[in-house]
Design a protein around this motif. Structure first.
Motif, short mmCIF file in Angstrom:
data_model
loop_
_atom_site.label_atom_id
_atom_site.label_comp_id
_atom_site.label_asym_id
_atom_site.label_seq_id
_atom_site.Cartn_x
_atom_site.Cartn_y
_atom_site.Cartn_z
N ALA A 70 -72.21 1.27 16.01
CA ALA A 70 -72.51 2.71 16.10
C ALA A 70 -72.99 3.31 14.79
CB ALA A 70 -71.27 3.46 16.60
N VAL A 71 -73.36 2.50 13.82
CA VAL A 71 -73.91 3.01 12.56
C VAL A 71 -75.15 3.85 12.85
CG1 VAL A 71 -75.13 2.29 10.46
CG2 VAL A 71 -72.99 1.17 11.10
N LEU A 72 -75.24 4.99 12.19
CA LEU A 72 -76.41 5.86 12.32
C LEU A 72 -77.69 5.05 12.12
CD1 LEU A 72 -77.70 8.76 12.37
CD2 LEU A 72 -77.39 8.77 9.87
N PRO A 73 -78.61 5.04 13.08
CA PRO A 73 -79.81 4.21 12.96
C PRO A 73 -80.64 4.49 11.70
CG PRO A 73 -79.55 4.93 15.23
CD PRO A 73 -78.49 5.65 14.43
N ALA A 74 -80.58 5.72 11.18
CA ALA A 74 -81.36 6.06 9.98
C ALA A 74 -80.97 5.20 8.77
CB ALA A 74 -81.19 7.54 9.65
N TRP A 75 -79.76 4.65 8.78
CA TRP A 75 -79.37 3.75 7.68
C TRP A 75 -80.34 2.57 7.58
CZ3 TRP A 75 -76.44 3.80 3.55
CH2 TRP A 75 -75.31 4.63 3.48
N ARG A 76 -80.81 2.09 8.70
CA ARG A 76 -81.62 0.87 8.69
C ARG A 76 -83.01 1.10 8.11
NH1 ARG A 76 -77.02 -1.80 8.98
NH2 ARG A 76 -75.92 -1.50 10.96
N ASP A 77 -83.44 2.36 8.05
CA ASP A 77 -84.75 2.69 7.51
C ASP A 77 -84.67 3.37 6.14
OD1 ASP A 77 -86.07 1.83 9.90
OD2 ASP A 77 -85.48 3.71 10.85
N ALA A 78 -83.47 3.46 5.59
CA ALA A 78 -83.28 4.21 4.34
C ALA A 78 -83.55 3.34 3.12
CB ALA A 78 -81.87 4.76 4.27
N LEU A 79 -84.29 3.90 2.17
CA LEU A 79 -84.45 3.26 0.87
C LEU A 79 -83.22 3.48 0.02
CD1 LEU A 79 -86.35 1.77 -1.12
CD2 LEU A 79 -87.16 4.03 -1.86
N PHE A 80 -82.64 4.66 0.13
CA PHE A 80 -81.39 4.93 -0.58
C PHE A 80 -80.64 6.06 0.10
CE2 PHE A 80 -84.72 7.28 -2.84
CZ PHE A 80 -84.20 8.56 -3.01
N THR A 81 -79.34 6.09 -0.16
CA THR A 81 -78.52 7.21 0.27
C THR A 81 -78.24 8.08 -0.95
OG1 THR A 81 -76.44 7.91 1.32
CG2 THR A 81 -76.35 5.91 -0.02
N LEU A 82 -78.27 9.37 -0.74
CA LEU A 82 -78.15 10.32 -1.84
C LEU A 82 -77.01 11.28 -1.54
CD1 LEU A 82 -79.94 11.31 -4.40
CD2 LEU A 82 -80.62 13.15 -2.85
N ASN A 83 -76.14 11.50 -2.52
CA ASN A 83 -75.23 12.63 -2.42
C ASN A 83 -75.40 13.51 -3.64
OD1 ASN A 83 -73.15 12.13 -4.53
ND2 ASN A 83 -72.53 10.40 -3.27
N PHE A 84 -75.02 14.76 -3.51
CA PHE A 84 -75.16 15.69 -4.62
C PHE A 84 -74.05 16.72 -4.50
CE2 PHE A 84 -77.38 17.43 -1.07
CZ PHE A 84 -77.17 18.80 -1.12
N GLY A 85 -73.67 17.26 -5.62
CA GLY A 85 -72.58 18.22 -5.57
C GLY A 85 -72.49 19.05 -6.82
N ILE A 86 -71.49 19.92 -6.81
CA ILE A 86 -71.23 20.77 -7.96
C ILE A 86 -69.74 20.73 -8.27
CG2 ILE A 86 -73.18 22.33 -7.66
CD1 ILE A 86 -71.33 24.23 -6.15
N PRO A 87 -69.39 20.77 -9.56
CA PRO A 87 -67.98 20.77 -9.93
C PRO A 87 -67.42 22.20 -9.95
CG PRO A 87 -69.33 20.63 -11.88
CD PRO A 87 -70.28 20.66 -10.72
N PHE A 88 -66.13 22.30 -9.68
CA PHE A 88 -65.44 23.58 -9.79
C PHE A 88 -64.47 23.54 -10.95
CE2 PHE A 88 -66.15 23.21 -5.11
CZ PHE A 88 -67.01 24.29 -4.97
N ALA A 89 -64.21 24.71 -11.54
CA ALA A 89 -63.13 24.82 -12.50
C ALA A 89 -61.81 24.52 -11.79
CB ALA A 89 -63.09 26.22 -13.11
N PRO A 90 -60.83 23.93 -12.47
CA PRO A 90 -59.55 23.64 -11.82
C PRO A 90 -58.91 24.86 -11.16
CG PRO A 90 -59.67 22.56 -13.95
CD PRO A 90 -60.86 23.47 -13.87
N ASP A 91 -59.12 26.03 -11.76
CA ASP A 91 -58.51 27.25 -11.24
C ASP A 91 -59.50 28.09 -10.43
OD1 ASP A 91 -60.11 27.97 -13.34
OD2 ASP A 91 -58.65 29.36 -14.25
N ALA A 92 -60.54 27.46 -9.89
CA ALA A 92 -61.55 28.20 -9.13
C ALA A 92 -60.92 28.95 -7.97
CB ALA A 92 -62.61 27.24 -8.61
N ALA A 93 -61.32 30.21 -7.80
CA ALA A 93 -60.80 31.04 -6.72
C ALA A 93 -61.58 30.77 -5.44
CB ALA A 93 -60.88 32.51 -7.11
#
Length: 589
Positions: free
Chosen positions: A473-496
């Motif tokens: 059941a792996v997402l078929p797009a995996w088989r055509d992917a050159l790479f997988t990308l994630n991205f994010g942002i850090p929070f301050a430890p005391d972020a509200a």
């Protein structure tokens, strides 16, 4: 030796909707909603005590990690310690209900907001069963069914979509199921060879030394604290070994499970075949409780590693030309059996954190394919700040040298996208423009961002699935992917809470921009957002409809529920207080 890399990006989230009325004791909610503490129908203390007896005293009341920072009973020393560790993984990994996710922690008991005010569990489970036997899991399933309460599953709590959290839930805490048993010969339909049985609580850091001692390699995550058996493998699971052997879901030979009906059984190529198919890539925590899995073990041997650092010297056009050259060169590396790279892009620097090439015979095997890229850097007048390579005698030693140097923290939000080969071949300029938009942040609310890529070839022809597309059941797009990308942002430890909400909205906006320039792509569901409006297509693709039928067969009433999981919008909707309620028009028929 490994190169210094930026802090790894990891996690977090929460669902909200229209409140389900009648939450106070005495009036009670509609039976169409799961019960929460304070409802008249919530299990009584004696009922919980009876469950505790049934599971041999292994029922644990949920407690926020920062409880010692609040009145009554403030403990300054303990509070100072938890503040100091708030962005570290270990306190969350070893706790039965707390999760590695600031969005799901939701400031309901932040160590930085005490000592006065509420310290509530919020989205965290009310109780946990320390699962030690299949009977413990069965007892938890039966109790949740009988008492109309939410059931969740947690090993470590590494989870971008909030699947290990749940207001008022009973969590099956599988973290102590630590079996690692190597089998010299395991035979099942389509496979005869070495294998290893991994308990649901095993982490990558447990597998690496055990496999080395037994003379094997086992596919597990780049982050050593992630548990292979849970959502990692059930969601697909990429590894530094994936370009050689495939995704984690491609390795599985058998699952040991407890179903929503409380049945202890197995799922394999010959038994509960449809459930076996679904558990290999169809999403974690949604079809059954997985207690262990048996996966392929691969003969160990030398692994070559390499890495470098490229700094932005202030000439952004030249810097991004170098990154563009790297993305083009991935099409060359993609053709080399087993060659995988893990890299990070920020506005300040590009890091090749690691390259891996199993069964290399010399360092030249991994550095040689990089030579044309380095020649292009010379043409662009770009100089590397660091550059190194080494040949390790086994995979565990390679991991300690390269992937083991990456740092991970808890205070992040994360999104992602699978990038098809065709996009890099035909529309690289548009892709790079979105990359720049993500990392060249001008918003004062965001302190910085990074793109993390894993380039790997897991096509069916590469990993031995040619001729049998849809083998799992792996997402078929995996088989055509050159790479997988994630991205994010850090929070301050005391972020509200407003900052956490802003971060989630920002991630979704950038995720949409990536989606717009990557037709035919998808998203690795374990590195994604819970509120992506295109989650069915992005996370499951053509597999969604058959997975929905399997969900209906094995869990018709939705005992197992998770955000952006197959059937989640049909069974329950999460309300503003975390309560699960049936959508209007819901029918069990």
């Amino acid at each position: 030796m490994g190169l210094k890399t930026p802090t790894g990006l990891a996690i977090a989230l929460l669902a909200a909707a229209v409140a389900c009325g009648g939450a106070s004791r005495g009036s009670g909610p509609s039976p169409k909603c799961r019960y929460l503490p304070g409802d008249a129908q919530w299990p009584s203390p004696s009922t919980w005590n009876q469950l505790n007896t049934t599971v041999g005293g292994r029922l644990i009341a949920g407690r926020p990690l920062a409880r010692s920072c609040y009145n009554p009973g403030v403990n300054p020393a303990q509070c100072a310690a938890i503040k100091a560790e708030w962005t570290e993984l270990d306190p969350f990994l070893e706790d039965p209900v707390n999760v590695v996710a600031p969005y799901w922690q939701n400031n309901t008991c932040s160590p930085f907001l005490g000592p006065n005010g509420p310290c509530a569990l919020g989205n965290l489970a009310s109780y946990a069963i320390r699962v030690s036997t299949p009977q413990d899991a069965i007892a938890g399933v039966n109790f949740a069914n009988a008492n109309n309460i939410r059931l969740t599953i947690k090993n470590t709590g590494h989870d971008f979509l909030g699947r290990s959290a749940g207001a008022g839930s009973l969590v099956l805490w599988t973290h102590n199921l630590k079996e690692i048993t190597f089998l010299k010969s395991f035979k099942t339909l389509g496979y005869t060879g070495p294998a290893v049985r991994l308990g649901a609580g095993v982490q990558g850091s447990d597998v690496l030394p055990a496999a080395k001692a037994a003379g094997y390699r086992v596919v597990s995550g780049s982050c050593p604290t992630v548990g292979p058996t849970g959502g990692f493998t059930q969601g697909g699971g990429h590894s530094p070994l994936s370009a050689k052997y495939g995704l984690a879901a491609d390795q599985v030979l058998e699952f040991e499970v407890v179903t929503a009906a409380g049945q202890h059984t197995t799922a394999s190529p010959t038994k509960n075949i449809d459930l076996f198919w679904a558990l290999r890539g169809g999403g974690g925590g949604n079809y059954a409780v997985v207690l262990s899995m048996t996966v392929k073990a691969h003969k160990d041997g030398p692994v070559a590693g390499a890495g470098f650092v490229l700094l932005n010297d202030g000439d952004s056009d030249k810097y991004w030309a170098a990154i563009t050259a790297w993305l083009k060169h991935l099409l060359v590396l993609d053709k080399i059996d087993g060659y995988l790279t893990g890299w990070t892009i920020t506005a300040q620097a590009f890091f090749l954190a690691f390259a891996a090439l199993p069964d290399a015979t010399s360092v030249n095997d991994i550095t040689g394919p990089l030579a044309p890229f380095f020649a292009e850097l010379n043409r662009l007048n770009v100089t590397l700040a660091q550059n190194g390579a080494a040949l390790s005698s086994n995979y565990a030693d390679w991991f300690a040298t390269w992937a083991g140097t990456v740092e991970y923290t808890t205070n992040n939000a994360l999104g992602g996208r699978l990038i098809p080969r065709t996009v890099v071949q035909r529309d690289l300029t548009s892709l790079v423009n979105v990359f720049r938009d993500i990392v060249e942040i001008s918003s004062p609310e965001v302190g910085g961002s990074a793109l993390n890529g894993i380039s790997l070839n897991v096509s069916t022809s590469r990993i031995g699935l040619a001729g049998i597309p849809g083998a799992n059941a792996v997402l078929p797009a995996w088989r055509d992917a050159l790479f997988t990308l994630n991205f994010g942002i850090p929070f301050a430890p005391d972020a509200a809470w407003p900052a956490l909400k802003f971060g989630q909205a920002w991630i979704n906006d950038k995720q949409t921009k990536l989606r717009n320039v990557t037709p035919g792509g998808g998203t690795y569901m374990n590195e994604a957002t819970f509120d992506n409006p295109n989650w069915k297509q992005d996370y499951f693709g053509a597999n969604y409809i058959p997975l929905l039928a399997i969900k209906a067969k094995y869990d018709p009433n939705g005992l197992f529920w998770a955000h952006a999981a197959v059937g989640s919008d049909l069974h329950w909707r999460a309300q503003a207080d975390g309560r699960l309620c049936r959508p209007s028009g819901f029918s069990r028929n």
